[in-house]
Design a protein around this motif. Structure first.
Motif, PDB file in Angstrom:
ATOM      1  N   GLN A  83      31.689 -35.822 -41.760  1.00 48.12           N
ATOM      2  CA  GLN A  83      30.972 -37.093 -41.688  1.00 48.12           C
ATOM      3  C   GLN A  83      30.009 -37.243 -42.851  1.00 48.12           C
ATOM      4  OE1 GLN A  83      32.723 -39.161 -39.575  1.00 48.12           O
ATOM      5  NE2 GLN A  83      30.709 -39.992 -39.248  1.00 48.12           N
ATOM      6  N   PRO A  84      29.886 -38.467 -43.364  1.00 52.96           N
ATOM      7  CA  PRO A  84      28.858 -38.698 -44.385  1.00 52.96           C
ATOM      8  C   PRO A  84      27.469 -38.482 -43.786  1.00 52.96           C
ATOM      9  CG  PRO A  84      30.278 -40.630 -44.095  1.00 52.96           C
ATOM     10  CD  PRO A  84      30.637 -39.651 -43.040  1.00 52.96           C
ATOM     11  N   GLU A  85      26.524 -38.234 -44.671  1.00 50.15           N
ATOM     12  CA  GLU A  85      25.131 -38.096 -44.235  1.00 50.15           C
ATOM     13  C   GLU A  85      24.699 -39.388 -43.523  1.00 50.15           C
ATOM     14  OE1 GLU A  85      22.868 -35.504 -44.742  1.00 50.15           O
ATOM     15  OE2 GLU A  85      24.553 -34.324 -45.482  1.00 50.15           O
ATOM     16  N   GLU A  86      23.843 -39.242 -42.538  1.00 49.43           N
ATOM     17  CA  GLU A  86      23.332 -40.413 -41.805  1.00 49.43           C
ATOM     18  C   GLU A  86      22.618 -41.368 -42.762  1.00 49.43           C
ATOM     19  OE1 GLU A  86      22.924 -43.103 -38.939  1.00 49.43           O
ATOM     20  OE2 GLU A  86      24.072 -41.261 -38.726  1.00 49.43           O
ATOM     21  N   SER A  87      21.905 -40.821 -43.745  1.00 52.00           N
ATOM     22  CA  SER A  87      21.200 -41.669 -44.706  1.00 52.00           C
ATOM     23  C   SER A  87      22.184 -42.501 -45.534  1.00 52.00           C
ATOM     24  CB  SER A  87      20.313 -40.826 -45.623  1.00 52.00           C
ATOM     25  OG  SER A  87      21.104 -39.887 -46.339  1.00 52.00           O
ATOM     26  N   THR A  88      23.362 -41.945 -45.806  1.00 57.52           N
ATOM     27  CA  THR A  88      24.390 -42.684 -46.547  1.00 57.52           C
ATOM     28  C   THR A  88      24.902 -43.846 -45.713  1.00 57.52           C
ATOM     29  OG1 THR A  88      25.044 -40.676 -47.722  1.00 57.52           O
ATOM     30  CG2 THR A  88      26.637 -42.480 -47.687  1.00 57.52           C
ATOM     31  N   LEU A  89      25.131 -43.587 -44.439  1.00 59.70           N
ATOM     32  CA  LEU A  89      25.605 -44.657 -43.550  1.00 59.70           C
ATOM     33  C   LEU A  89      24.559 -45.760 -43.394  1.00 59.70           C
ATOM     34  CD1 LEU A  89      27.408 -42.545 -40.805  1.00 59.70           C
ATOM     35  CD2 LEU A  89      28.432 -43.832 -42.691  1.00 59.70           C
ATOM     36  N   ARG A  90      23.281 -45.367 -43.288  1.00 57.99           N
ATOM     37  CA  ARG A  90      22.213 -46.382 -43.191  1.00 57.99           C
ATOM     38  C   ARG A  90      22.173 -47.238 -44.446  1.00 57.99           C
ATOM     39  NH1 ARG A  90      19.183 -42.185 -40.979  1.00 57.99           N
ATOM     40  NH2 ARG A  90      18.154 -41.849 -42.966  1.00 57.99           N
ATOM     41  N   ALA A  91      22.265 -46.588 -45.621  1.00 53.03           N
ATOM     42  CA  ALA A  91      22.230 -47.337 -46.880  1.00 53.03           C
ATOM     43  C   ALA A  91      23.436 -48.268 -46.995  1.00 53.03           C
ATOM     44  CB  ALA A  91      22.191 -46.369 -48.065  1.00 53.03           C
ATOM     45  N   LEU A  92      24.596 -47.800 -46.556  1.00 56.46           N
ATOM     46  CA  LEU A  92      25.801 -48.638 -46.596  1.00 56.46           C
ATOM     47  C   LEU A  92      25.642 -49.842 -45.664  1.00 56.46           C
ATOM     48  CD1 LEU A  92      28.660 -49.203 -47.533  1.00 56.46           C
ATOM     49  CD2 LEU A  92      29.474 -47.612 -45.770  1.00 56.46           C
ATOM     50  N   ARG A  93      25.076 -49.607 -44.488  1.00 53.82           N
ATOM     51  CA  ARG A  93      24.863 -50.699 -43.533  1.00 53.82           C
ATOM     52  C   ARG A  93      23.942 -51.772 -44.132  1.00 53.82           C
ATOM     53  NH1 ARG A  93      23.646 -47.645 -39.403  1.00 53.82           N
ATOM     54  NH2 ARG A  93      25.807 -47.445 -38.821  1.00 53.82           N
ATOM     55  N   VAL A  94      22.890 -51.350 -44.797  1.00 52.57           N
ATOM     56  CA  VAL A  94      21.968 -52.296 -45.437  1.00 52.57           C
ATOM     57  C   VAL A  94      22.678 -53.051 -46.554  1.00 52.57           C
ATOM     58  CG1 VAL A  94      19.869 -52.488 -46.847  1.00 52.57           C
ATOM     59  CG2 VAL A  94      19.875 -51.033 -44.809  1.00 52.57           C
ATOM     60  N   SER A  95      23.427 -52.321 -47.384  1.00 45.24           N
ATOM     61  CA  SER A  95      24.149 -52.972 -48.489  1.00 45.24           C
ATOM     62  C   SER A  95      25.153 -53.984 -47.967  1.00 45.24           C
ATOM     63  CB  SER A  95      24.864 -51.927 -49.347  1.00 45.24           C
ATOM     64  OG  SER A  95      23.931 -51.098 -49.990  1.00 45.24           O
ATOM     65  N   LEU A  96      25.884 -53.639 -46.921  1.00 49.20           N
ATOM     66  CA  LEU A  96      26.850 -54.589 -46.342  1.00 49.20           C
ATOM     67  C   LEU A  96      26.142 -55.820 -45.778  1.00 49.20           C
ATOM     68  CD1 LEU A  96      29.313 -52.129 -44.572  1.00 49.20           C
ATOM     69  CD2 LEU A  96      29.774 -53.553 -46.589  1.00 49.20           C
ATOM     70  N   SER A  97      25.000 -55.618 -45.160  1.00 52.33           N
ATOM     71  CA  SER A  97      24.230 -56.748 -44.628  1.00 52.33           C
ATOM     72  C   SER A  97      23.764 -57.665 -45.756  1.00 52.33           C
ATOM     73  CB  SER A  97      23.022 -56.247 -43.836  1.00 52.33           C
ATOM     74  OG  SER A  97      23.443 -55.509 -42.715  1.00 52.33           O
ATOM     75  N   GLU A  98      23.323 -57.062 -46.860  1.00 55.32           N
ATOM     76  CA  GLU A  98      22.884 -57.875 -48.004  1.00 55.32           C
ATOM     77  C   GLU A  98      24.041 -58.674 -48.586  1.00 55.32           C
ATOM     78  OE1 GLU A  98      21.152 -54.879 -50.501  1.00 55.32           O
ATOM     79  OE2 GLU A  98      19.205 -55.010 -49.495  1.00 55.32           O
ATOM     80  N   LEU A  99      25.214 -58.062 -48.673  1.00 56.14           N
ATOM     81  CA  LEU A  99      26.388 -58.773 -49.190  1.00 56.14           C
ATOM     82  C   LEU A  99      26.784 -59.914 -48.259  1.00 56.14           C
ATOM     83  CD1 LEU A  99      28.475 -55.728 -50.455  1.00 56.14           C
ATOM     84  CD2 LEU A  99      27.288 -57.428 -51.862  1.00 56.14           C
ATOM     85  N   ARG A 100      26.726 -59.662 -46.958  1.00 53.02           N
ATOM     86  CA  ARG A 100      27.042 -60.706 -45.984  1.00 53.02           C
ATOM     87  C   ARG A 100      26.052 -61.864 -46.109  1.00 53.02           C
ATOM     88  NH1 ARG A 100      26.531 -58.150 -40.992  1.00 53.02           N
ATOM     89  NH2 ARG A 100      28.483 -57.113 -41.398  1.00 53.02           N
ATOM     90  N   LEU A 101      24.765 -61.545 -46.238  1.00 51.37           N
ATOM     91  CA  LEU A 101      23.738 -62.589 -46.380  1.00 51.37           C
ATOM     92  C   LEU A 101      23.874 -63.352 -47.692  1.00 51.37           C
ATOM     93  CD1 LEU A 101      20.690 -60.680 -44.891  1.00 51.37           C
ATOM     94  CD2 LEU A 101      21.881 -62.647 -43.885  1.00 51.37           C
ATOM     95  N   ALA A 102      24.471 -62.703 -48.704  1.00 52.70           N
ATOM     96  CA  ALA A 102      24.696 -63.363 -49.996  1.00 52.70           C
ATOM     97  C   ALA A 102      25.913 -64.283 -49.939  1.00 52.70           C
ATOM     98  CB  ALA A 102      24.871 -62.325 -51.094  1.00 52.70           C
TER      99      ALA A 102
END
Length: 123
Positions: free
Chosen positions: A84-103
Motif C-alpha cells: 500500500q502507498p503511504e497514507e500521506s501519499t493517499l491524502r495528498a492524492l485525494r486533495v489533488s483530485l479534489s482540486e482538479l474536480r473543483l477546477a
C-alpha cells in the motif's frame, strides 16, 4: 545531484528534497545502487542546513527508497517494496483530485492527465 528547491514554498525543504529524489528514482534519473551525495555535500550544494538533508534522507530510508552502505554511503535501493502507498501519499492524492474536480476537470480529463504524466515519468 540537481535539485530545484523553492525557499518561498509552503512545502518544507526536507519534503522537497524527498519528493524530488522519489521522482528521480521513478523517472530513472537515479538508478538502483547509485550513490547519492553525503548529507554534508548535499547541504553545501543546496545551501540548506545538514539537519534538513538528514531528515529527508532518513525519511527516504524509512520508506525503502534509500539504503546506507558503510563502504558506499547512501545509495538508491530502487523501487519501494510492493504494498500500500503511504497514507500521506493517499491524502495528498485525494486533495489533488479534489482540486482538479473543483477546477472543472471531468473524470476522463483527470485520467488522461494522469496517463500523460505517468508516461512522461519514464515508465
Amino acid at each position: 545531484m540537481l535539485l530545484q528547491l523553492r525557499f518561498d514554498s509552503d512545502v518544507p525543504i526536507y519534503q522537497q528534497i524527498r519528493d524530488q529524489i522519489v521522482v528521480g528514482i521513478a523517472d530513472g534519473q537515479l538508478q538502483p545502487g547509485q550513490q547519492l551525495p553525503t548529507i554534508r555535500a548535499l547541504a553545501a550544494e543546496t545551501g540548506v542546513n545538514m539537519m534538513t538533508v538528514s531528515k529527508a534522507y532518513q525519511l527516504l530510508k524509512q520508506e525503502g527508497y534509500l539504503q546506507t552502505d558503510r563502504r558506499n554511503g547512501t545509495v538508491v535501493s530502487g523501487r519501494r517494496p510492493p504494498g500500500q502507498p503511504e497514507e500521506s501519499t493517499l491524502r495528498a492524492l485525494r486533495v489533488s483530485l479534489s482540486e482538479l474536480r473543483l477546477a472543472g476537470l471531468s473524470k476522463d480529463d483527470v485520467i488522461r492527465l494522469v496517463e500523460r504524466l505517468y508516461t512522461e515519468g519514464g515508465d
